[in-house]
Structures are given as C-alpha cells and as structure tokens.
Design an enzyme around this catalytic site. Structure first.
Site, PDB file in Angstrom:
ATOM      1  N   ASP A   6     -45.560  67.448  24.202  1.00 28.28           N
ATOM      2  CA  ASP A   6     -44.968  66.263  23.572  1.00 28.28           C
ATOM      3  C   ASP A   6     -43.547  65.941  24.059  1.00 28.28           C
ATOM      4  O   ASP A   6     -42.613  66.712  23.825  1.00 28.28           O
ATOM      5  CB  ASP A   6     -44.883  66.431  22.060  1.00 28.28           C
ATOM      6  CG  ASP A   6     -46.157  66.956  21.422  1.00 28.28           C
ATOM      7  OD1 ASP A   6     -46.796  67.839  22.024  1.00 28.28           O
ATOM      8  OD2 ASP A   6     -46.475  66.513  20.326  1.00 28.28           O
ATOM      9  N   GLU A  17     -46.475  61.364  22.642  1.00 32.27           N
ATOM     10  CA  GLU A  17     -46.548  61.099  21.210  1.00 32.27           C
ATOM     11  C   GLU A  17     -45.202  60.818  20.547  1.00 32.27           C
ATOM     12  O   GLU A  17     -45.115  60.003  19.631  1.00 32.27           O
ATOM     13  CB  GLU A  17     -47.237  62.307  20.563  1.00 32.27           C
ATOM     14  CG  GLU A  17     -47.078  62.463  19.081  1.00 32.27           C
ATOM     15  CD  GLU A  17     -47.776  61.372  18.282  1.00 32.27           C
ATOM     16  OE1 GLU A  17     -48.459  60.538  18.886  1.00 32.27           O
ATOM     17  OE2 GLU A  17     -47.618  61.358  17.054  1.00 32.27           O
ATOM     18  N   ASN A  18     -44.153  61.474  20.995  1.00 32.63           N
ATOM     19  CA  ASN A  18     -42.835  61.319  20.359  1.00 32.63           C
ATOM     20  C   ASN A  18     -41.786  60.759  21.314  1.00 32.63           C
ATOM     21  O   ASN A  18     -40.586  60.925  21.097  1.00 32.63           O
ATOM     22  CB  ASN A  18     -42.343  62.674  19.836  1.00 32.63           C
ATOM     23  CG  ASN A  18     -43.303  63.315  18.862  1.00 32.63           C
ATOM     24  OD1 ASN A  18     -43.853  64.377  19.142  1.00 32.63           O
ATOM     25  ND2 ASN A  18     -43.524  62.692  17.723  1.00 32.63           N
ATOM     26  N   ASN A  26     -50.750  61.431  16.264  1.00 37.57           N
ATOM     27  CA  ASN A  26     -50.740  60.756  14.969  1.00 37.57           C
ATOM     28  C   ASN A  26     -49.715  59.631  14.868  1.00 37.57           C
ATOM     29  O   ASN A  26     -49.788  58.802  13.951  1.00 37.57           O
ATOM     30  CB  ASN A  26     -50.504  61.767  13.840  1.00 37.57           C
ATOM     31  CG  ASN A  26     -49.198  62.515  13.981  1.00 37.57           C
ATOM     32  OD1 ASN A  26     -48.910  63.098  15.029  1.00 37.57           O
ATOM     33  ND2 ASN A  26     -48.400  62.530  12.942  1.00 37.57           N
ATOM     34  N   HIS A  27     -48.757  59.563  15.783  1.00 43.53           N
ATOM     35  CA  HIS A  27     -47.785  58.463  15.780  1.00 43.53           C
ATOM     36  C   HIS A  27     -48.139  57.391  16.811  1.00 43.53           C
ATOM     37  O   HIS A  27     -47.285  56.597  17.213  1.00 43.53           O
ATOM     38  CB  HIS A  27     -46.378  58.986  16.064  1.00 43.53           C
ATOM     39  CG  HIS A  27     -45.831  59.881  14.990  1.00 43.53           C
ATOM     40  ND1 HIS A  27     -45.759  59.501  13.668  1.00 43.53           N
ATOM     41  CD2 HIS A  27     -45.343  61.148  15.048  1.00 43.53           C
ATOM     42  CE1 HIS A  27     -45.239  60.487  12.952  1.00 43.53           C
ATOM     43  NE2 HIS A  27     -44.978  61.496  13.766  1.00 43.53           N
ATOM     44  N   HIS A  33     -54.404  67.191  19.178  1.00 43.94           N
ATOM     45  CA  HIS A  33     -53.119  66.980  18.512  1.00 43.94           C
ATOM     46  C   HIS A  33     -53.319  67.320  17.038  1.00 43.94           C
ATOM     47  O   HIS A  33     -53.861  66.527  16.278  1.00 43.94           O
ATOM     48  CB  HIS A  33     -52.688  65.526  18.703  1.00 43.94           C
ATOM     49  CG  HIS A  33     -51.238  65.297  18.432  1.00 43.94           C
ATOM     50  ND1 HIS A  33     -50.256  65.594  19.351  1.00 43.94           N
ATOM     51  CD2 HIS A  33     -50.601  64.796  17.349  1.00 43.94           C
ATOM     52  CE1 HIS A  33     -49.079  65.272  18.855  1.00 43.94           C
ATOM     53  NE2 HIS A  33     -49.258  64.797  17.626  1.00 43.94           N
ATOM     54  N   HIS A  59     -48.528  68.898  19.105  1.00 44.82           N
ATOM     55  CA  HIS A  59     -48.065  68.427  17.796  1.00 44.82           C
ATOM     56  C   HIS A  59     -47.038  69.326  17.130  1.00 44.82           C
ATOM     57  O   HIS A  59     -46.091  68.825  16.527  1.00 44.82           O
ATOM     58  CB  HIS A  59     -49.226  68.194  16.824  1.00 44.82           C
ATOM     59  CG  HIS A  59     -48.790  67.722  15.464  1.00 44.82           C
ATOM     60  ND1 HIS A  59     -48.193  66.490  15.270  1.00 44.82           N
ATOM     61  CD2 HIS A  59     -48.853  68.304  14.224  1.00 44.82           C
ATOM     62  CE1 HIS A  59     -47.915  66.332  13.977  1.00 44.82           C
ATOM     63  NE2 HIS A  59     -48.298  67.419  13.332  1.00 44.82           N
ATOM     64  N   HIS A  86     -44.929  71.476  18.519  1.00 48.00           N
ATOM     65  CA  HIS A  86     -43.703  71.519  19.328  1.00 48.00           C
ATOM     66  C   HIS A  86     -43.205  72.912  19.675  1.00 48.00           C
ATOM     67  O   HIS A  86     -42.125  73.043  20.273  1.00 48.00           O
ATOM     68  CB  HIS A  86     -42.564  70.745  18.639  1.00 48.00           C
ATOM     69  CG  HIS A  86     -42.796  69.280  18.561  1.00 48.00           C
ATOM     70  ND1 HIS A  86     -41.803  68.380  18.215  1.00 48.00           N
ATOM     71  CD2 HIS A  86     -43.895  68.523  18.810  1.00 48.00           C
ATOM     72  CE1 HIS A  86     -42.287  67.152  18.231  1.00 48.00           C
ATOM     73  NE2 HIS A  86     -43.560  67.225  18.583  1.00 48.00           N
TER      74      HIS A  86
END
Length: 267
Positions: A9, A38-39, A66-67, A159, A184, A186
C-alpha cells in the site's frame, strides 16, 4: 518464467515520493510490477495525480482496497482501461460496479510472452459488507470461457484486516494460483513461504509510506484517539519513508521462489 514485484500500500505523498525515487532503480530487474494504490491519495484512496505518479514510477498495474471509492475521479480512471490499468476489488455484488476486479496482461518474459492475471479481493472480517471473496475467486477460476489456461499465472492481492482470513484464502487457492499476497494492515509479516501446492503467500506485504508513523499517520493523531477515546483527525506523517514489497518468481501457475523486500530512506 516471470519475475514479479508486488509493492505494498502506497500511503500519501511520502509513499509516492519513495516509490518514484526507488522503483525506477528496481524496475529493470522485473518483468511485471504490481502496486497497491489504496492509500496513495492523502492516505485514502486513489486520484488522478496519485495514479499518474504510480504508473510513472514503473508500475504495470494498480490494485486497490476498501478506500477504492474515496475520490470521485477514480470512476473516470477505471473507465480508461488503456491509460490506467487499475484492478479494484472483485467481490462487489452489484454488476454495475465501475471498473474490473481482475485483468489479464500479456507480459514479455525471458522465455517469451506470458499471461499474468491480477485479481484484487476484499476481506470481510472486521471490514464492510461485501460478497464472499472465496466464492468470488472460485467463480473466476471456474468460468468455462477461461478454461485451458486463458488466465495464465494468477496473482491475488487480498486486501483484508484479519490474518486468519488471508491465510485461509491462500490455503483455499493453493495449487490454483501462483501467489496470494495480503495488504491493508501496513505491517510486513514474517510468514513468507510457498505452500505445498506451489502458491506463494505472505499475510501482509507491508506499506510504502512514512517510516516514523502509526501505519502512515502522524503519531499524535492515533495517540490522542487512544488517550481520549474520541474521534481525532489524522494527518499523513512526514519525514523519511520506506518501501515494502514481495518478490515472486513464477513459472506457469506456480511460484518458484518468494522473498520480502524492504527499502528505507536515510533519516
């Protein structure tokens, strides 16, 4: 035979910075690079600027989580399949969900052109309600029109929050996909291995973002939340960043080797 680098991520501007500085030095050693974005946009989701930076650094494919829907312009990016090779989570039950949950690429390896299919799924334990990720991947692998090796080597990014769910999916898919790598949480895990059926597995690849942080956030935000038991605004931490990933050597739909990779900027 394919040599694949999976990068965990990317978190905010520090993650994009270390990816942009370090990935180009690694890129010549790999046939294909997958980056979880994702982030990448301020710690939440993906937008056009972040997607462009990830691809410019050398990524061949961007996976999400999820984001995925945090920024509105990601919808347009998902429709532009040629310029933005994005794979969002597969297990959304709504057939009108934008984008795709898997994508097959023609990859030029040392032995010629090989097919590599990248799949992204969301876990359900401690996460929002989505369709069953186990069944979603099963349905993909069992499609009659994809029989006979049409998918080539299959690489799954799960994830998910729960270690048990990630491990269970890897064992469920062992021998049917080349790799199952988790994202997810991290934090890179030390369980890197090849399962008996030939599937490479690691519970979590770790993340690519601020080194001196609480999974990417400036420590003061999470500290205050835990101290006060109240919601607290988080901000992306500054300072040096690290890049975490997993390297998988694939032949056919089996992993020949798997190893963790980490790079940290000097303080």
């Amino acid at each position: 035979m394919l040599r694949v680098l999976f990068v965990g991520d990317v978190y905010g501007q520090p993650g994009r910075r270390v990816l942009g500085a370090h990935l180009p030095t690694l890129r010549p050693g790999f046939d294909f690079v997958i980056v979880n974005g994702e982030n990448a946009a301020g710690g939440f989701g993906l937008h056009r600027e972040a997607a462009g930076a990830i691809l410019k650094a050398g990524a061949d494919c961007i996976t999400l989580g999820n984001h995925a829907w945090h920024h509105k312009d990601v919808y347009a990016l998902m429709l532009d399949e040629n310029q933005y090779p994005i794979v969002r989570p597969l297990n959304y039950s709504d057939p009108g969900t934008p984008g795709v949950g898997w994508r097959t690429f023609e990859v030029k390896g040392k032995g010629g052109t090989e097919r590599l299919t990248v799949v992204n799924v969301l876990g359900r334990v401690f996460m929002e309600a989505v369709a069953n990720p186990f069944q979603a991947v099963d349905e993909l692998l069992e499609r009659p029109e994809l029989a006979g090796g049409e998918l080539g080597s299959v690489f799954v990014d799960i994830h998910a929050e729960a270690t048990s769910e990630k491990a269970a999916l890897a064992w469920h898919l062992d021998g049917r996909v080349a790799a199952v790598i988790g994202t997810h949480t991290h934090v890179p895990t030390a369980d890197t291995r090849i399962l008996p059926g030939g599937t490479a597995f690691q519970t979590d690849a770790g993340f690519t973002g601020p080194l001196n942080s609480v999974i990417g956030a400036d420590p003061q935000g999470p500290i205050q939340k835990f101290l006060t038991e109240r919601p607290w605004r988080f901000s992306v931490a500054g300072g040096p960043a690290e890049l975490n990933g997993v390297i998988v050597q694939i032949e056919g739909n089996r992993a020949l080797s798997v190893e963790r990779y980490r790079y940290a900027e000097e303080t």
